[in-house]
Each structure stands twice: as C-alpha cells, then as structure tokens.
Design a protein around this motif. Structure first.
Motif, PDB file in Angstrom:
ATOM      1  N   GLY A 250       8.613  29.599  64.834  1.00 34.41           N
ATOM      2  CA  GLY A 250       9.267  28.782  63.781  1.00 34.41           C
ATOM      3  C   GLY A 250       9.882  27.600  64.657  1.00 34.41           C
ATOM      4  O   GLY A 250      10.029  27.515  65.944  1.00 34.41           O
ATOM      5  N   PHE A 251      10.401  26.753  63.653  1.00 37.21           N
ATOM      6  CA  PHE A 251      11.402  25.719  64.220  1.00 37.21           C
ATOM      7  C   PHE A 251      12.861  26.282  64.442  1.00 37.21           C
ATOM      8  O   PHE A 251      13.700  26.631  63.377  1.00 37.21           O
ATOM      9  CB  PHE A 251      11.429  24.849  62.894  1.00 37.21           C
ATOM     10  N   GLN A 252      13.394  25.906  65.520  1.00 36.85           N
ATOM     11  CA  GLN A 252      14.543  26.868  65.839  1.00 36.85           C
ATOM     12  C   GLN A 252      15.775  25.711  66.493  1.00 36.85           C
ATOM     13  O   GLN A 252      15.724  25.254  67.596  1.00 36.85           O
ATOM     14  CB  GLN A 252      14.526  27.586  66.995  1.00 36.85           C
ATOM     15  N   PRO A 253      16.376  25.044  65.463  1.00 39.33           N
ATOM     16  CA  PRO A 253      17.299  24.068  66.026  1.00 39.33           C
ATOM     17  C   PRO A 253      18.471  24.806  66.318  1.00 39.33           C
ATOM     18  O   PRO A 253      18.918  25.683  66.125  1.00 39.33           O
ATOM     19  CB  PRO A 253      17.395  23.098  64.586  1.00 39.33           C
ATOM     20  N   GLN A 254      19.383  23.815  67.145  1.00 43.98           N
ATOM     21  CA  GLN A 254      20.679  24.211  67.860  1.00 43.98           C
ATOM     22  C   GLN A 254      21.267  23.084  67.898  1.00 43.98           C
ATOM     23  O   GLN A 254      20.814  22.154  68.169  1.00 43.98           O
ATOM     24  CB  GLN A 254      20.530  24.961  68.803  1.00 43.98           C
ATOM     25  N   GLY A 255      22.698  23.439  67.158  1.00 43.14           N
ATOM     26  CA  GLY A 255      23.894  22.022  67.496  1.00 43.14           C
ATOM     27  C   GLY A 255      24.907  22.485  66.827  1.00 43.14           C
ATOM     28  O   GLY A 255      24.701  23.116  65.968  1.00 43.14           O
ATOM     29  N   ASN A 256      25.919  22.030  67.515  1.00 47.53           N
ATOM     30  CA  ASN A 256      27.457  22.337  66.723  1.00 47.53           C
ATOM     31  C   ASN A 256      27.702  21.657  65.325  1.00 47.53           C
ATOM     32  O   ASN A 256      28.414  22.323  64.636  1.00 47.53           O
ATOM     33  CB  ASN A 256      28.602  21.838  67.631  1.00 47.53           C
ATOM     34  N   HIS A 257      26.917  20.802  65.052  1.00 45.29           N
ATOM     35  CA  HIS A 257      26.919  20.306  63.574  1.00 45.29           C
ATOM     36  C   HIS A 257      26.295  21.113  62.506  1.00 45.29           C
ATOM     37  O   HIS A 257      26.578  20.713  61.421  1.00 45.29           O
ATOM     38  CB  HIS A 257      26.706  18.957  63.529  1.00 45.29           C
ATOM     39  N   LEU A 258      25.444  22.030  63.168  1.00 46.26           N
ATOM     40  CA  LEU A 258      24.585  22.953  62.095  1.00 46.26           C
ATOM     41  C   LEU A 258      25.417  23.783  61.460  1.00 46.26           C
ATOM     42  O   LEU A 258      26.391  24.546  62.184  1.00 46.26           O
ATOM     43  CB  LEU A 258      23.556  23.453  62.478  1.00 46.26           C
ATOM     44  N   PRO A 259      25.157  24.102  60.176  1.00 45.72           N
ATOM     45  CA  PRO A 259      26.050  25.312  59.515  1.00 45.72           C
ATOM     46  C   PRO A 259      25.873  26.537  60.002  1.00 45.72           C
ATOM     47  O   PRO A 259      24.760  26.854  60.435  1.00 45.72           O
ATOM     48  CB  PRO A 259      25.627  25.186  58.178  1.00 45.72           C
ATOM     49  N   VAL A 260      26.851  27.421  60.031  1.00 46.62           N
ATOM     50  CA  VAL A 260      26.637  28.844  60.375  1.00 46.62           C
ATOM     51  C   VAL A 260      26.817  29.773  59.328  1.00 46.62           C
ATOM     52  O   VAL A 260      27.995  29.376  58.628  1.00 46.62           O
ATOM     53  CB  VAL A 260      27.671  28.931  61.681  1.00 46.62           C
ATOM     54  N   ALA A 261      26.135  30.830  59.158  1.00 45.91           N
ATOM     55  CA  ALA A 261      26.387  31.567  58.016  1.00 45.91           C
ATOM     56  C   ALA A 261      27.615  32.097  58.232  1.00 45.91           C
ATOM     57  O   ALA A 261      28.060  32.433  59.407  1.00 45.91           O
ATOM     58  CB  ALA A 261      25.283  32.682  58.008  1.00 45.91           C
ATOM     59  N   PRO A 262      28.457  32.596  57.149  1.00 52.40           N
ATOM     60  CA  PRO A 262      29.810  33.223  57.391  1.00 52.40           C
ATOM     61  C   PRO A 262      29.845  34.729  57.712  1.00 52.40           C
ATOM     62  O   PRO A 262      28.753  35.162  57.551  1.00 52.40           O
ATOM     63  CB  PRO A 262      30.495  33.047  56.059  1.00 52.40           C
ATOM     64  N   GLU A 263      31.097  35.031  58.095  1.00 50.79           N
ATOM     65  CA  GLU A 263      31.018  36.571  58.647  1.00 50.79           C
ATOM     66  C   GLU A 263      30.913  37.092  56.895  1.00 50.79           C
ATOM     67  O   GLU A 263      31.050  36.633  55.948  1.00 50.79           O
ATOM     68  CB  GLU A 263      32.311  36.892  59.219  1.00 50.79           C
ATOM     69  N   PHE A 264      30.469  38.564  57.016  1.00 56.05           N
ATOM     70  CA  PHE A 264      30.350  39.228  55.661  1.00 56.05           C
ATOM     71  C   PHE A 264      32.052  39.034  55.114  1.00 56.05           C
ATOM     72  O   PHE A 264      32.735  39.235  55.643  1.00 56.05           O
ATOM     73  CB  PHE A 264      30.010  40.513  56.049  1.00 56.05           C
ATOM     74  N   PRO A 265      31.735  38.380  53.746  1.00 55.49           N
ATOM     75  CA  PRO A 265      32.847  38.013  53.192  1.00 55.49           C
ATOM     76  C   PRO A 265      33.996  39.046  52.853  1.00 55.49           C
ATOM     77  O   PRO A 265      35.323  38.897  52.799  1.00 55.49           O
ATOM     78  CB  PRO A 265      32.732  37.398  51.978  1.00 55.49           C
ATOM     79  N   HIS A 266      33.669  40.465  52.967  1.00 51.23           N
ATOM     80  CA  HIS A 266      34.683  41.472  52.588  1.00 51.23           C
ATOM     81  C   HIS A 266      34.157  42.807  52.988  1.00 51.23           C
ATOM     82  O   HIS A 266      33.199  42.931  53.232  1.00 51.23           O
ATOM     83  CB  HIS A 266      34.821  41.517  51.251  1.00 51.23           C
TER      84      HIS A 266
ATOM     85  N   SER B  20      13.938  12.687  72.338  1.00 52.13           N
ATOM     86  CA  SER B  20      12.840  13.258  73.395  1.00 52.13           C
ATOM     87  C   SER B  20      12.352  14.393  72.892  1.00 52.13           C
ATOM     88  O   SER B  20      13.131  15.397  72.307  1.00 52.13           O
ATOM     89  CB  SER B  20      13.842  13.698  74.655  1.00 52.13           C
ATOM     90  N   GLU B  21      11.107  14.565  73.243  1.00 52.32           N
ATOM     91  CA  GLU B  21      10.435  15.640  72.654  1.00 52.32           C
ATOM     92  C   GLU B  21       9.056  15.812  73.679  1.00 52.32           C
ATOM     93  O   GLU B  21       8.337  14.759  74.085  1.00 52.32           O
ATOM     94  CB  GLU B  21       9.943  15.662  71.191  1.00 52.32           C
ATOM     95  N   SER B  22       8.699  17.114  73.883  1.00 49.00           N
ATOM     96  CA  SER B  22       7.489  17.510  74.611  1.00 49.00           C
ATOM     97  C   SER B  22       6.881  18.465  74.172  1.00 49.00           C
ATOM     98  O   SER B  22       7.575  19.508  73.463  1.00 49.00           O
ATOM     99  CB  SER B  22       7.723  17.664  76.125  1.00 49.00           C
ATOM    100  N   GLY B  23       5.526  18.742  74.358  1.00 43.99           N
ATOM    101  CA  GLY B  23       4.861  20.040  73.642  1.00 43.99           C
ATOM    102  C   GLY B  23       3.377  20.145  74.197  1.00 43.99           C
ATOM    103  O   GLY B  23       2.962  19.074  75.142  1.00 43.99           O
ATOM    104  N   SER B  24       3.146  21.299  73.925  1.00 44.48           N
ATOM    105  CA  SER B  24       1.695  21.504  74.653  1.00 44.48           C
ATOM    106  C   SER B  24       1.122  22.753  73.618  1.00 44.48           C
ATOM    107  O   SER B  24       1.648  23.404  73.066  1.00 44.48           O
ATOM    108  CB  SER B  24       1.771  22.128  76.255  1.00 44.48           C
ATOM    109  N   PRO B  25      -0.309  22.725  73.854  1.00 41.83           N
ATOM    110  CA  PRO B  25      -0.885  23.799  73.067  1.00 41.83           C
ATOM    111  C   PRO B  25      -0.224  25.143  73.231  1.00 41.83           C
ATOM    112  O   PRO B  25      -0.138  25.532  74.671  1.00 41.83           O
ATOM    113  CB  PRO B  25      -2.191  23.720  73.267  1.00 41.83           C
ATOM    114  N   GLY B  26       0.015  25.796  72.477  1.00 44.22           N
ATOM    115  CA  GLY B  26       0.547  27.344  72.473  1.00 44.22           C
ATOM    116  C   GLY B  26      -0.479  28.536  71.972  1.00 44.22           C
ATOM    117  O   GLY B  26      -1.718  28.343  72.088  1.00 44.22           O
ATOM    118  N   VAL B  27       0.306  29.485  71.292  1.00 46.21           N
ATOM    119  CA  VAL B  27      -0.491  30.463  70.877  1.00 46.21           C
ATOM    120  C   VAL B  27      -1.377  30.060  69.687  1.00 46.21           C
ATOM    121  O   VAL B  27      -1.099  29.175  68.810  1.00 46.21           O
ATOM    122  CB  VAL B  27       0.453  31.498  69.995  1.00 46.21           C
ATOM    123  N   ALA B  28      -2.651  30.584  69.707  1.00 46.64           N
ATOM    124  CA  ALA B  28      -3.757  30.250  68.547  1.00 46.64           C
ATOM    125  C   ALA B  28      -4.023  28.763  68.471  1.00 46.64           C
ATOM    126  O   ALA B  28      -4.195  28.290  67.197  1.00 46.64           O
ATOM    127  CB  ALA B  28      -3.381  31.015  67.322  1.00 46.64           C
TER     128      ALA B  28
END
Length: 161
Positions: free
Chosen positions: A104-120, A67-75
């Motif tokens: 920009g394109f902003q996807p969200q989903g539990n299956h998407l990778p997440v950046a790890p916490e600062f490793p150390h 499902s997708e919907s859209g309309s004219p936006g900025v510029a």
C-alpha cells in the motif's frame, strides 16, 4: 494503492505544466477571477525506462520540490518511492516521503497526524470479564458449561414448526 500513486503522479503533472500552458476556457475565466500568481517551473526532469521504470523530478520557483521513482514490482504493479517538500503558509517546512508498493501507500512526515495513545486504562470490570471468559473456556468456572459441551449447529434444514 494504485489510486494514491495515480493521485501523486497527477499532482506532479499539475505542478509541472509547461510554461505558457493555456487552461480550457471554463478554467481560464475562474483563474483570472482568483488572481492566482503564476509560479515558474525551474526544473522538470522525467525519465522513462523501457522496463517500466521511471524518475520524475520537479521544482518550482516557490520552493516546492517533488521527486519520485518507480519500477515494476510484484504481479506487475509499480513499486514507487518519493519525496515532496514545501513551505507551509505559516513558514513551517514540510517534508513528506512515501513508498507505494504491494503493502500500500506508506507516507511519512512530521506533519502527518499520529493516532493517540490508548486514551485510558482498561476498566477492572472489563479485565474481570476477560478473565472469566478465559476460565470458562478452560472449564474452571463451576457450573459453567464448557465450550465443547455446546451443541453444534444443525447442518440440515427443516420446515418451521
């Protein structure tokens, strides 16, 4: 952003090919050799407004819903949002929501990778060097030149010596 929106629309169009669609000859022979099942489109609703707005709703017999919907936006760019859901091969339900706009394109989903916490933790010698640089910039460190005492770069060119 436009590329991602375009890819999303192309995916929707690919999912929503009318029943009885004949692929070009080069693709037909490949499709027959793969023995891919034909999945029925159970819903395909598309509405385009005179103002540039649109709505797309597609559902397939194997449970894919787009499902997708859209309309004219900025510029004059199109701002859109949507949702895609399906069941992964391992049986896990997958749901992706997205917004595509001037940010920009902003996807969200539990299956998407997440950046790890600062490793150390930051090593102490790095913290010491940062503190030294800050003190030097303020002129606290004895014998260290202040940033303002550094000669400015030359604004003229001369022949090499």
């Amino acid at each position: 952003m436009v590329l991602q929106v375009l890819l999303s629309v192309l995916a929707a169009v690919a999912l929503a090919a009318p029943q009885g669609y004949e692929a070009p000859a080069a693709l037909s022979s490949h499709a027959r050799s793969v023995d891919a099942p034909v999945i029925a489109i159970v819903r395909d609703e598309r509405v385009s407004g005179d103002d540039g707005s649109y709505n797309v709703d597609v559902e397939t017999a194997n449970g894919i819903v787009y499902s997708e919907s859209g309309s004219p936006g900025v510029a004059g760019a199109v701002a859109s949002s949507g949702r895609l859901s399906y069941t992964a091969p391992d049986g896990t339900p997958v749901e992706l929501t997205f917004v595509a706009n001037e940010n920009g394109f902003q996807p969200q989903g539990n299956h998407l990778p997440v950046a790890p916490e600062f490793p150390h933790p930051i090593p102490q010698f790095v913290l010491d060097q940062i503190a030294f640089a800050e003190e030097r910039a303020r002129g606290i460190v004895e014998g260290a030149p202040r940033e303002s005492s550094v000669a400015a770069p030359s604004r003229s060119y001369a022949s090499p010596q």
